[in-house]
Design a protein around this motif. Structure first.
Motif, PDB file in Angstrom:
ATOM      1  N   ARG A  53      67.989  32.436  29.361  1.00  0.00           N
ATOM      2  CA  ARG A  53      66.526  32.332  29.475  1.00  0.00           C
ATOM      3  C   ARG A  53      66.036  30.937  29.086  1.00  0.00           C
ATOM      4  O   ARG A  53      65.116  30.400  29.700  1.00  0.00           O
ATOM      5  N   ALA A  54      66.656  30.342  28.079  1.00  0.00           N
ATOM      6  CA  ALA A  54      66.267  28.991  27.671  1.00  0.00           C
ATOM      7  C   ALA A  54      66.568  27.981  28.782  1.00  0.00           C
ATOM      8  O   ALA A  54      65.749  27.117  29.083  1.00  0.00           O
ATOM      9  N   HIS A  55      67.738  28.099  29.405  1.00  0.00           N
ATOM     10  CA  HIS A  55      68.070  27.204  30.518  1.00  0.00           C
ATOM     11  C   HIS A  55      67.136  27.434  31.699  1.00  0.00           C
ATOM     12  O   HIS A  55      66.718  26.480  32.359  1.00  0.00           O
ATOM     13  N   ASN A  56      66.803  28.675  31.964  1.00  0.00           N
ATOM     14  CA  ASN A  56      65.890  28.987  33.054  1.00  0.00           C
ATOM     15  C   ASN A  56      64.509  28.387  32.795  1.00  0.00           C
ATOM     16  O   ASN A  56      63.890  27.808  33.694  1.00  0.00           O
ATOM     17  N   ALA A  57      64.014  28.510  31.584  1.00  0.00           N
ATOM     18  CA  ALA A  57      62.706  27.943  31.237  1.00  0.00           C
ATOM     19  C   ALA A  57      62.725  26.416  31.339  1.00  0.00           C
ATOM     20  O   ALA A  57      61.762  25.801  31.812  1.00  0.00           O
ATOM     21  N   TYR A  58      63.828  25.812  30.904  1.00  0.00           N
ATOM     22  CA  TYR A  58      63.960  24.358  30.986  1.00  0.00           C
ATOM     23  C   TYR A  58      63.917  23.881  32.442  1.00  0.00           C
ATOM     24  O   TYR A  58      63.186  22.954  32.787  1.00  0.00           O
ATOM     25  N   LEU A  59      64.674  24.532  33.299  1.00  0.00           N
ATOM     26  CA  LEU A  59      64.689  24.130  34.708  1.00  0.00           C
ATOM     27  C   LEU A  59      63.351  24.409  35.390  1.00  0.00           C
ATOM     28  O   LEU A  59      62.889  23.613  36.204  1.00  0.00           O
ATOM     29  N   ARG A  60      62.716  25.523  35.050  1.00  0.00           N
ATOM     30  CA  ARG A  60      61.416  25.841  35.641  1.00  0.00           C
ATOM     31  C   ARG A  60      60.384  24.781  35.241  1.00  0.00           C
ATOM     32  O   ARG A  60      59.589  24.334  36.062  1.00  0.00           O
ATOM     33  N   THR A  61      60.427  24.346  33.983  1.00  0.00           N
ATOM     34  CA  THR A  61      59.503  23.317  33.520  1.00  0.00           C
ATOM     35  C   THR A  61      59.741  22.000  34.248  1.00  0.00           C
ATOM     36  O   THR A  61      58.797  21.324  34.654  1.00  0.00           O
ATOM     37  N   LEU A  62      61.008  21.647  34.430  1.00  0.00           N
ATOM     38  CA  LEU A  62      61.315  20.416  35.156  1.00  0.00           C
ATOM     39  C   LEU A  62      60.801  20.464  36.586  1.00  0.00           C
ATOM     40  O   LEU A  62      60.244  19.492  37.095  1.00  0.00           O
ATOM     41  N   LEU A  63      60.985  21.583  37.231  1.00  0.00           N
ATOM     42  CA  LEU A  63      60.582  21.694  38.636  1.00  0.00           C
ATOM     43  C   LEU A  63      59.067  21.775  38.812  1.00  0.00           C
ATOM     44  O   LEU A  63      58.528  21.227  39.767  1.00  0.00           O
ATOM     45  N   THR A  64      58.370  22.437  37.905  1.00  0.00           N
ATOM     46  CA  THR A  64      56.931  22.588  38.082  1.00  0.00           C
ATOM     47  C   THR A  64      56.156  21.349  37.635  1.00  0.00           C
ATOM     48  O   THR A  64      55.051  21.127  38.105  1.00  0.00           O
ATOM     49  N   THR A  65      56.715  20.549  36.734  1.00  0.00           N
ATOM     50  CA  THR A  65      55.986  19.376  36.265  1.00  0.00           C
ATOM     51  C   THR A  65      56.355  18.111  37.032  1.00  0.00           C
ATOM     52  O   THR A  65      55.720  17.076  36.821  1.00  0.00           O
ATOM     53  N   SER A  66      57.363  18.165  37.886  1.00  0.00           N
ATOM     54  CA  SER A  66      57.700  16.972  38.641  1.00  0.00           C
ATOM     55  C   SER A  66      56.634  16.734  39.716  1.00  0.00           C
ATOM     56  O   SER A  66      56.170  17.672  40.348  1.00  0.00           O
ATOM     57  N   PRO A  67      56.241  15.491  39.907  1.00  0.00           N
ATOM     58  CA  PRO A  67      55.187  15.201  40.872  1.00  0.00           C
ATOM     59  C   PRO A  67      55.675  15.408  42.309  1.00  0.00           C
ATOM     60  O   PRO A  67      56.835  15.171  42.638  1.00  0.00           O
ATOM     61  N   LEU A  68      54.762  15.882  43.124  1.00  0.00           N
ATOM     62  CA  LEU A  68      55.096  16.062  44.537  1.00  0.00           C
ATOM     63  C   LEU A  68      54.993  14.728  45.250  1.00  0.00           C
ATOM     64  O   LEU A  68      54.056  13.956  45.044  1.00  0.00           O
ATOM     65  N   THR A  69      55.953  14.447  46.080  1.00  0.00           N
ATOM     66  CA  THR A  69      55.932  13.227  46.887  1.00  0.00           C
ATOM     67  C   THR A  69      56.018  13.615  48.341  1.00  0.00           C
ATOM     68  O   THR A  69      56.697  14.571  48.704  1.00  0.00           O
ATOM     69  N   ARG A  70      55.348  12.884  49.156  1.00  0.00           N
ATOM     70  CA  ARG A  70      55.336  13.201  50.587  1.00  0.00           C
ATOM     71  C   ARG A  70      55.912  12.070  51.382  1.00  0.00           C
ATOM     72  O   ARG A  70      55.946  10.984  51.108  1.00  0.00           O
TER      73      ARG A  70
END
Length: 70
Positions: A53-70
């Protein structure tokens, strides 16, 4: 129109992956032995679940806070 803004987005993503991939691989490699041994210890299953769960939360945070680039 200059070429610099068009190159910054993809270059930024490549650098981000190049910096984070080794750290993620080290964390994953360190987790595998723990997940193989913990279920056989007393209260080990709960600890293994918390670790995942800790690894899942860490990866989810990385993916949701990374800026979107187009």
């Amino acid at each position: 129109m200059t070429l610099l803004p068009l190159l910054i987005g993809p270059l930024r993503r490549v650098l981000l992956v190049a910096l984070l991939a080794p750290a993620l691989l080290v964390a994953l490699i360190a987790t595998v032995p723990a997940l193989a041994v913990l279920p056989f210890l007393t209260d080990g299953t709960d600890r293994a679940v918390r670790l995942l769960r800790a690894h899942n939360a860490y990866l989810r945070t990385l993916l949701t806070t990374s800026p979107l680039t187009r």
